[in-house]
Design a protein around this motif. Structure first.
Motif, PDB file in Angstrom:
ATOM      1  N   SER A   1      -5.256 -20.020 -21.890  1.00  0.00           N
ATOM      2  CA  SER A   1      -5.135 -19.175 -20.697  1.00  0.00           C
ATOM      3  C   SER A   1      -6.366 -18.284 -20.592  1.00  0.00           C
ATOM      4  N   ARG A   2      -6.470 -17.561 -19.493  1.00  0.00           N
ATOM      5  CA  ARG A   2      -7.576 -16.611 -19.337  1.00  0.00           C
ATOM      6  C   ARG A   2      -7.443 -15.455 -20.324  1.00  0.00           C
ATOM      7  N   GLU A   3      -6.226 -15.058 -20.630  1.00  0.00           N
ATOM      8  CA  GLU A   3      -6.034 -14.009 -21.629  1.00  0.00           C
ATOM      9  C   GLU A   3      -6.511 -14.488 -22.992  1.00  0.00           C
ATOM     10  N   HIS A   4      -6.247 -15.742 -23.287  1.00  0.00           N
ATOM     11  CA  HIS A   4      -6.758 -16.332 -24.526  1.00  0.00           C
ATOM     12  C   HIS A   4      -8.281 -16.301 -24.526  1.00  0.00           C
ATOM     13  N   MET A   5      -8.909 -16.659 -23.400  1.00  0.00           N
ATOM     14  CA  MET A   5     -10.362 -16.656 -23.312  1.00  0.00           C
ATOM     15  C   MET A   5     -10.918 -15.243 -23.495  1.00  0.00           C
ATOM     16  N   LYS A   6     -10.241 -14.248 -22.957  1.00  0.00           N
ATOM     17  CA  LYS A   6     -10.692 -12.865 -23.139  1.00  0.00           C
ATOM     18  C   LYS A   6     -10.661 -12.477 -24.610  1.00  0.00           C
ATOM     19  N   ALA A   7      -9.619 -12.925 -25.317  1.00  0.00           N
ATOM     20  CA  ALA A   7      -9.514 -12.631 -26.747  1.00  0.00           C
ATOM     21  C   ALA A   7     -10.625 -13.324 -27.526  1.00  0.00           C
ATOM     22  N   ILE A   8     -10.946 -14.564 -27.141  1.00  0.00           N
ATOM     23  CA  ILE A   8     -12.046 -15.299 -27.777  1.00  0.00           C
ATOM     24  C   ILE A   8     -13.358 -14.560 -27.548  1.00  0.00           C
ATOM     25  N   GLN A   9     -13.569 -14.130 -26.318  1.00  0.00           N
ATOM     26  CA  GLN A   9     -14.803 -13.406 -25.986  1.00  0.00           C
ATOM     27  C   GLN A   9     -14.914 -12.125 -26.809  1.00  0.00           C
ATOM     28  N   ALA A  10     -13.814 -11.375 -26.897  1.00  0.00           N
ATOM     29  CA  ALA A  10     -13.836 -10.103 -27.620  1.00  0.00           C
ATOM     30  C   ALA A  10     -14.123 -10.302 -29.103  1.00  0.00           C
ATOM     31  N   GLU A  11     -13.553 -11.362 -29.671  1.00  0.00           N
ATOM     32  CA  GLU A  11     -13.671 -11.600 -31.108  1.00  0.00           C
ATOM     33  C   GLU A  11     -14.955 -12.345 -31.477  1.00  0.00           C
ATOM     34  N   MET A  12     -15.380 -13.280 -30.619  1.00  0.00           N
ATOM     35  CA  MET A  12     -16.447 -14.208 -30.989  1.00  0.00           C
ATOM     36  C   MET A  12     -17.643 -14.201 -30.033  1.00  0.00           C
ATOM     37  N   GLY A  13     -17.504 -13.487 -28.912  1.00  0.00           N
ATOM     38  CA  GLY A  13     -18.520 -13.553 -27.867  1.00  0.00           C
ATOM     39  C   GLY A  13     -19.909 -13.201 -28.342  1.00  0.00           C
ATOM     40  N   GLU A  14     -20.026 -12.134 -29.115  1.00  0.00           N
ATOM     41  CA  GLU A  14     -21.348 -11.689 -29.560  1.00  0.00           C
ATOM     42  C   GLU A  14     -21.739 -12.347 -30.874  1.00  0.00           C
ATOM     43  N   SER A  15     -20.822 -12.352 -31.843  1.00  0.00           N
ATOM     44  CA  SER A  15     -21.157 -12.798 -33.195  1.00  0.00           C
ATOM     45  C   SER A  15     -21.369 -14.303 -33.288  1.00  0.00           C
ATOM     46  N   VAL A  16     -20.639 -15.091 -32.489  1.00  0.00           N
ATOM     47  CA  VAL A  16     -20.736 -16.543 -32.575  1.00  0.00           C
ATOM     48  C   VAL A  16     -21.529 -17.112 -31.405  1.00  0.00           C
ATOM     49  N   PHE A  17     -21.005 -16.947 -30.194  1.00  0.00           N
ATOM     50  CA  PHE A  17     -21.608 -17.606 -29.044  1.00  0.00           C
ATOM     51  C   PHE A  17     -22.878 -16.897 -28.577  1.00  0.00           C
TER      52      PHE A  17
ATOM     53  N   ALA B   1     -14.738 -26.644 -38.334  1.00  0.00           N
ATOM     54  CA  ALA B   1     -13.313 -26.451 -38.660  1.00  0.00           C
ATOM     55  C   ALA B   1     -12.929 -24.980 -38.522  1.00  0.00           C
ATOM     56  N   GLU B   2     -13.807 -24.094 -38.972  1.00  0.00           N
ATOM     57  CA  GLU B   2     -13.533 -22.655 -38.872  1.00  0.00           C
ATOM     58  C   GLU B   2     -13.539 -22.193 -37.415  1.00  0.00           C
ATOM     59  N   LEU B   3     -14.464 -22.746 -36.621  1.00  0.00           N
ATOM     60  CA  LEU B   3     -14.504 -22.408 -35.200  1.00  0.00           C
ATOM     61  C   LEU B   3     -13.191 -22.774 -34.518  1.00  0.00           C
ATOM     62  N   ILE B   4     -12.722 -23.983 -34.746  1.00  0.00           N
ATOM     63  CA  ILE B   4     -11.457 -24.428 -34.146  1.00  0.00           C
ATOM     64  C   ILE B   4     -10.316 -23.530 -34.581  1.00  0.00           C
ATOM     65  N   SER B   5     -10.244 -23.256 -35.877  1.00  0.00           N
ATOM     66  CA  SER B   5      -9.164 -22.427 -36.418  1.00  0.00           C
ATOM     67  C   SER B   5      -9.168 -21.018 -35.823  1.00  0.00           C
ATOM     68  N   THR B   6     -10.366 -20.438 -35.699  1.00  0.00           N
ATOM     69  CA  THR B   6     -10.455 -19.066 -35.161  1.00  0.00           C
ATOM     70  C   THR B   6     -10.043 -19.026 -33.699  1.00  0.00           C
ATOM     71  N   VAL B   7     -10.543 -19.979 -32.903  1.00  0.00           N
ATOM     72  CA  VAL B   7     -10.178 -20.014 -31.489  1.00  0.00           C
ATOM     73  C   VAL B   7      -8.674 -20.196 -31.333  1.00  0.00           C
ATOM     74  N   GLN B   8      -8.085 -21.098 -32.077  1.00  0.00           N
ATOM     75  CA  GLN B   8      -6.655 -21.335 -31.971  1.00  0.00           C
ATOM     76  C   GLN B   8      -5.835 -20.124 -32.400  1.00  0.00           C
ATOM     77  N   SER B   9      -6.342 -19.394 -33.390  1.00  0.00           N
ATOM     78  CA  SER B   9      -5.603 -18.233 -33.899  1.00  0.00           C
ATOM     79  C   SER B   9      -5.550 -17.091 -32.900  1.00  0.00           C
ATOM     80  N   LEU B  10      -6.443 -17.101 -31.912  1.00  0.00           N
ATOM     81  CA  LEU B  10      -6.513 -16.014 -30.941  1.00  0.00           C
ATOM     82  C   LEU B  10      -5.625 -16.251 -29.711  1.00  0.00           C
ATOM     83  N   ALA B  11      -4.941 -17.386 -29.682  1.00  0.00           N
ATOM     84  CA  ALA B  11      -4.007 -17.656 -28.568  1.00  0.00           C
ATOM     85  C   ALA B  11      -2.841 -16.690 -28.667  1.00  0.00           C
TER      86      ALA B  11
END
Length: 326
Positions: free
Chosen positions: A111-127, A315-325
């Motif tokens: 969802s978009r809320e999930h995407m916002k959580a991904i951005q907040a957690e990984m937006g700067e450090s990863v992407f 594998a860690e990327l997938i796990s982190t993204v899924q955990s933020l749902a």
């Protein structure tokens, strides 16, 4: 006579000063591939409005849509060359840096809320870090949206229904691999070329969010729309790290703020378009069906495994993204 001459000289001086001020105003070009009526156009227009309100007379952002300044790959090159200041890439980012390929995993963003959580957690450090390693900088996250399949062969309910269908995909290796896995014959192609390819039968179908389907007029050359929602693709307000760093600090700050404040409006527009445009497509006599999403999810395990095994830290990327749902 002397007073009149003085007035003329003063007027000329003021005109020259105004011309110099105008010449010094920075023009910042924003190129994108969205057609009129697309979410990309609405998103960029929102950013332009907010940016120019902040920039005043110091600079002006100008939008150029419909691939006027080039297709996605060309826009990325023009960013590097300093010929434009901004672009709005989406799926193609998976070919820029491996990390962005995680968004190509089927059904990973809920969802978009999930995407916002991904951005907040990984937006700067990863992407953000991945983009900067390639010479780019992400100022903000917009969206392309949840993608669905249209074609002229048959309704798509399960992956088996895609067997043999020539399906246009964006230029990204994971989307190609995904549809190969499902049994389709994926054909990477620039968005601007798709309508003609569909009309002439070079390809049977394509996959895109409703906003791209409608604004590209695919309803005129497609019989079936299957609601799969197989991938959610973010869009990135992207600039060249080198070019952006050359801008005055106050202009940099205003552009970053404009990108951030535009995101909520973009998500609101996107949600509205999903409802409105689906009805428009139905009214255009496109036959619509709900796909069996679980069947697609069940068929997607191999591509997750390949990403996890072939991309460093995958594998860690997938796990982190899924955990933020949520």
């Amino acid at each position: 006579m002397k007073r009149q001459a003085t007035a003329i000289l003063l007027g000329a001086a003021l005109s020259l000063a105004a011309g110099q001020a105008s010449a010094e105003k920075l023009i910042l070009k924003f190129g994108h591939v969205g057609n009129p009526g697309s979410l990309f156009e609405a998103s960029v227009d929102e950013f332009v409005k907010n940016a120019n309100a902040r920039l005043g007379d110091r600079a002006e952002v100008q939008a150029f849509g419909s691939s006027q300044l080039g297709k996605d790959k060309e826009l990325l090159q023009k960013l590097k060359l300093g010929q434009i200041m901004f672009a709005l890439p989406s799926s193609i980012m998976s070919s820029v840096a491996d990390e962005f390929g995680v968004f190509e995993m089927p059904y990973i963003v809920q969802s978009r809320e999930h995407m916002k959580a991904i951005q907040a957690e990984m937006g700067e450090s990863v992407f953000g870090a991945a983009a900067e390693s390639k010479g780019y900088r992400i100022l903000g996250y917009f969206e392309n949206g949840f993608r669905h399949i249209t074609n002229n062969t048959r309704p798509i309910s399960t992956p088996e229904d895609l067997k043999g269908i020539k399906l246009r995909t964006p230029n990204g290796e994971w989307r190609v691999k995904m549809f190969q896995l499902y049994g389709a014959n994926p054909t990477p192609m620039a968005l601007s070329e798709v309508f003609t390819a569909l009309k002439t039968g070079v390809i049977d179908g394509q996959e895109n969010p409703y906003a791209q389907i409608w604004s590209s007029k695919f309803q005129e050359v497609q019989k079936y729309l299957s609601i799969t929602g197989h991938v959610y693709t973010p869009a990135y307000v992207l600039t060249s790290a080198k070019s952006f760093a050359k801008l005055p600090d106050d202009i940099q700050s205003d552009l970053i703020a404009a990108a951030e404040e535009s995101q909520d409006a973009v998500y609101t527009i996107a949600a509205q378009l999903e409802t409105e445009l689906l009805q428009n497509l139905k009214d255009a006599n496109v036959e619509v069906n709900e796909a069996d999403k679980q069947a697609f999810i069940d068929s997607s395990a191999p591509i997750y495994e390949e990403f996890a095994n072939s991309v460093e830290g995958g594998a860690e990327l997938i796990s982190t993204v899924q955990s933020l749902a949520r």
